[in-house]
Design a protein around this motif. Structure first.
Motif, short mmCIF file in Angstrom:
data_model
loop_
_atom_site.label_atom_id
_atom_site.label_comp_id
_atom_site.label_asym_id
_atom_site.label_seq_id
_atom_site.Cartn_x
_atom_site.Cartn_y
_atom_site.Cartn_z
N LYS A 5 56.44 31.14 62.63
CA LYS A 5 55.67 31.77 63.70
C LYS A 5 54.24 31.94 63.22
O LYS A 5 54.01 32.39 62.11
CB LYS A 5 56.26 33.12 64.09
N VAL A 30 51.83 33.23 68.73
CA VAL A 30 51.39 34.47 69.37
C VAL A 30 49.88 34.38 69.57
O VAL A 30 49.13 34.21 68.61
CB VAL A 30 51.73 35.70 68.52
N ILE A 32 46.50 36.30 70.79
CA ILE A 32 46.00 37.67 70.98
C ILE A 32 44.59 37.65 71.55
O ILE A 32 43.73 36.89 71.09
CB ILE A 32 45.98 38.43 69.64
N LEU A 72 53.48 33.41 73.07
CA LEU A 72 53.51 34.79 73.56
C LEU A 72 52.06 35.25 73.69
O LEU A 72 51.35 35.35 72.69
CB LEU A 72 54.26 35.69 72.58
N SER A 74 49.39 38.11 74.32
CA SER A 74 49.46 39.55 74.14
C SER A 74 48.08 40.14 73.83
O SER A 74 47.19 39.44 73.33
CB SER A 74 50.43 39.89 73.01
N ASP A 76 48.29 43.05 72.01
CA ASP A 76 48.76 44.00 71.00
C ASP A 76 48.86 43.33 69.64
O ASP A 76 49.71 42.44 69.43
CB ASP A 76 50.13 44.55 71.43
N ASP A 79 52.15 42.55 67.71
CA ASP A 79 52.98 41.37 67.95
C ASP A 79 52.80 40.30 66.88
O ASP A 79 53.53 39.30 66.86
CB ASP A 79 52.68 40.79 69.33
N CYS A 83 54.44 37.24 61.89
CA CYS A 83 53.82 35.90 61.73
C CYS A 83 53.56 35.62 60.26
O CYS A 83 53.00 36.46 59.54
CB CYS A 83 52.50 35.83 62.50
#
Length: 347
Positions: A5, A30, A32, A72, A74, A76, A79, A83
Motif C-alpha cells: 500500500k 491512498v 490525500i 482511497l 481521503s 485524513d 489513513d 502505508c
C-alpha cells in the motif's frame, strides 16, 4: 522490502498522475488532499486521465473502474498509517513540504519510507524537516506521470540503502526507468536541461530573436526550440529551477536572465497565461499570435548545445551518473531525440 500500500499526499496534476500509476500497477493507493474541494479535483484528475485512455482504446471501462477502485481518496492523514511508502507531491515550497512530513512523522509506521517528488528542492533539506531523515528518499516523476517513463530516485547521505533500493525496484516494477542518484540541485535531467534553457533566455536578452534561437535548435534535430519549451513548462517553474540550480552550482549559465524574472513578475508565465516569450491566441493555447519563421544559426546552436554536451560529459566523469543514465534522463525525461553521451559518441 516491497510495498503493498502506497500513499500520495497532494492530488494536483502530478500527484494524481502518480496515484494513477500506482493503481495501474495493482497497488492499493491512498490519495490525500487538504479539504473536500481539493479532494474532488484530485479524484476528477484521475477520472479524466483514465477516461482519456478509455476513449483512445488503451483502457477498458472495467479497467478504469478497477484503477479508481484501488485508490482511497481521503482528507485524513491517519489513513496513511499502514502505508509502507508515502510520496509527497505538494507544491515546491520547503515550508509546506515540512508541514506534510511533520504530519507523516506522526501517523506513519517506524519502517515506512517517506518520499518527496520535488523537482528542484534539496532532498537533504526536506529530510532535515523530519525526525527520521534516514527514511527520506526523492522519487521524481515527470509530467504527465502515467506517460513519462523516467523517474529519478534520489538518496541523501543519510538515506537507508534498503529504502532506496526498494523504491528503485518499485519504480521498475511499474514499468518506469529509474535513474538512482545522489542529492544535487536539478538532479540529472533538470541540471542538464536548464543548463541549456537558461542561456537561451540570455541570448534573447542580448538581442537575438526568439524565432532565430528556436529555429537554430530545431534545425539540429531537437523537437522544439528552448524558448517554446520554456513557455510550455511555465516561466515561473523555469525561474524556480534555475534559481535552485544556480544556488548550488554558482555557474553564471544557470543564473536566471533578467528578462525571465521580468516576465514572471508581470504574470507572463508562458502558455498557461497566454503570454511568455511568445504571445499565444489564448490561455493554454500553443498557437502563437503572428508566428514568424526564424533563421537557423550554427553560432546559436553551438553556443547552446555544446556546453550542454560538456555538462553531461563532466557529470558522468565525476561519477554522479552513468552515461546510460544521462541519456535516459534526456530522452525519456525531456523528450530529446538523442542523449548527450550518444551525441558525443557520434560527433
Amino acid at each position: 522490502m516491497s510495498f503493498e500500500k502506497v500513499g500520495v499526499v497532494g492530488l494536483g496534476t502530478m500527484g494524481a498522475g502518480i496515484a494513477e500509476v500506482l493503481a495501474r500497477g495493482g497497488i492499493a493507493t491512498v490519495g490525500i488532499e487538504i479539504d473536500d474541494e481539493a479532494l474532488a479535483r484530485g479524484r476528477a484528475n484521475v477520472a479524466s486521465s483514465t477516461g482519456r485512455a478509455v476513449k483512445r482504446g488503451k483502457l477498458t471501462e472495467e479497467g478504469q473502474a478497477e484503477i479508481l477502485g484501488r485508490i482511497l481518496f481521503s482528507t485524513d492523514f491517519a489513513d496513511l498509517a499502514d502505508c509502507g511508502l508515502v510520496i509527497e507531491a505538494v507544491p515546491e515550497r520547503l515550508d509546506l513540504k515540512g508541514r506534510v512530513f511533520a504530519e507523516l512523522d506522526k501517523v506513519c509506521g517506524p519502517d515506512a519510507v517517506l518520499a518527496t517528488n520535488t523537482s528542484s528542492l534539496s532532498v537533504t533539506k526536506i529530510a532535515a524537516t523530519t525526525t527520521r531523515p534516514d527514511a527520506i528518499v526523492g522519487v521524481h516523476f515527470f509530467n504527465p506521470a502515467p506517460v513519462m517513463r523516467l523517474v529519478e530516485v534520489i538518496f541523501t547521505e543519510r538515506s537507508r540503502k534498503d529504502f532506496v533500493d526498494a523504491v528503485t525496484e518499485l519504480v521498475r516494477s511499474l514499468g518506469k526507468t529509474p535513474v538512482t542518484i545522489g542529492d544535487r540541485a536539478g538532479f540529472v535531467a533538470n541540471r542538464l536541461l536548464f543548463g541549456y534553457l537558461g542561456p537561451a533566455a540570455h541570448l534573447l536578452e542580448q538581442g537575438r530573436t526568439a524565432a532565430d534561437i528556436d529555429a537554430s535548435m530545431t534545425a539540429i534535430g531537437l523537437p522544439m526550440g528552448p524558448l517554446t519549451l520554456m513557455d510550455l513548462i511555465g516561466l515561473d517553474t523555469c525561474l524556480e529551477v534555475l534559481e535552485a540550480v544556480h544556488a548550488d552550482s554558482g555557474d553564471p549559465r544557470h543564473a536566471p536572465a533578467g528578462l525571465l524574472r521580468d516576465l514572471v513578475a508581470e504574470g507572463a508565465l508562458g502558455r498557461k497565461s497566454g503570454r511568455g516569450f511568445y504571445t499565444y491566441e489564448g490561455i493554454g493555447s500553443g498557437a502563437v499570435v503572428d508566428p514568424r519563421a526564424g533563421t537557423a544559426s550554427t553560432e546559436i546552436s553551438d553556443a547552446l548545445y555544446l556546453p550542454y554536451l560538456n555538462d553531461a560529459r563532466e557529470m558522468v566523469a565525476a561519477g554522479y551518473c552513468t552515461g546510460a543514465d544521462a541519456d535516459a534522463a534526456m530522452t525519456l525525461g525531456c523528450g530529446f531525440p538523442e542523449g548527450p553521451m550518444a551525441a558525443l559518441a557520434r560527433l
